[in-house]
Design an enzyme around this catalytic site. Sequence first.
Site, PDB file in Angstrom:
ATOM      1  N   HIS A  52       0.805  -1.221   0.000  1.00 26.48           N
ATOM      2  CA  HIS A  52       0.000   0.000   0.000  1.00 26.48           C
ATOM      3  C   HIS A  52       0.839   1.273   0.000  1.00 26.48           C
ATOM      4  CE1 HIS A  52      -2.071  -3.354   2.032  1.00 26.48           C
ATOM      5  NE2 HIS A  52      -3.101  -2.970   1.291  1.00 26.48           N
ATOM      6  N   CYS A  53       2.039   1.219  -0.575  1.00 24.57           N
ATOM      7  CA  CYS A  53       2.936   2.390  -0.627  1.00 24.57           C
ATOM      8  C   CYS A  53       3.229   2.928   0.774  1.00 24.57           C
ATOM      9  CB  CYS A  53       2.349   3.503  -1.494  1.00 24.57           C
ATOM     10  SG  CYS A  53       2.058   3.042  -3.206  1.00 24.57           S
ATOM     11  N   ALA A  54       3.178   2.058   1.786  1.00 24.69           N
ATOM     12  CA  ALA A  54       3.410   2.482   3.174  1.00 24.69           C
ATOM     13  C   ALA A  54       4.414   1.536   3.841  1.00 24.69           C
ATOM     14  CB  ALA A  54       2.089   2.496   3.946  1.00 24.69           C
TER      15      ALA A  54
END
Length: 380
Positions: free
Chosen positions: A335-337
């Site tokens: 999640h790009c996290a």
Amino acid sequence: MIYLNNAATTIQKPPEVARAVIEAMAGAGSSSRGASADDLAAARAVAGTRSRLARLIGFDHPERVAFTLNATMALNTAIFGLLRPGDHVITTDFEHNSVLRPLNELSRRGAIELDHLPADASGRLRMEELDGLFRPGTRAVVATHASNLTGAVTDAAALARAAHSHGALFILDASQSLGCLPVDMGAIGADVLCFTGHKALMGPQGTGGLVVSPQVELAPLVHGGTGVKSAEPFQPESYPEHLEAGTMNAQGLAGLSAALDYLLALGVERVAEHEEALRRRFLDGLRGLPAIVYGEHDGHPHTGVVALNLAGLDSSAVADRLAYEHGVATRAGLHCAPRMHAALGTLDRGAVRFSFGWYTTAADVDAALEALDAIAREVA
């Protein structure tokens, strides 16, 4: 398809949004690039969208709402436009790569020094460590309003107060909150607020922007034509032209304007209540399933997002089966996290994220729970 990936983008939007885009495609000209009726219609649509966005966040200077393609471009504009060589910056483990990567790039160049407020293994920010991160050269705190992975809402006002008490500025990434949580820029104390139009605001993709307090000046990220003050050799100092080079997305902004009209009439509080009810229904339904839920704390505010894994299963495998066997759209992976996943211990396997929106129903939630139960039973 039951769409539970609203934290990425909303598919279901108010019908007025599509109508506004179609009407603008047929009749809107070029904003600030002509005096014909069509060109003026485009200019009015863009200006109206500024006013509606400012009204949504309680901001009295709509001319300082500058539009970009998305929150990523807005955050890059804020970060590269504010920071100077030698600055120190504080961010958090909750952040999306739209914050992390611009800051990491400046750090790699040696332009800034960077610290992260850590999250613990339960998904809480360690706010007690914040004051110890400040230095005499701290220029800014950059933080999200809500985790795009767990939905946990940060205490943005406390982050802003801490920044200001140390003479620093506060940049708020409202990508995951604006439209599904009440957001008052002044009450929070944000000096710059960045947003996107295609998530909870329910507008078209390709719309977003940043809101800049009158006390803050940013260097423009993009330089070029503005349609006004064309004899000046440099980007105009006046807002919004200072941060808006090139032809505006009048059609997309017309759609965003319609979405804002819908939200202002509806009330964001109703959206927040609806999503919280769905989240609670989903969490209650997970009891009895071999699900590991991340970042959930009683009494802590959340958006309509739940991240989980089924014991013994890869997150991507679960998401694929949900989609192709049960017709439930979610999102798996990181999640790009990455820092948040590292804190939670899920960097290797990722997680399955369920994210609810205004158009999600209780029946959708129940269908997702039935699908998870079926998958869990097959591998038990």
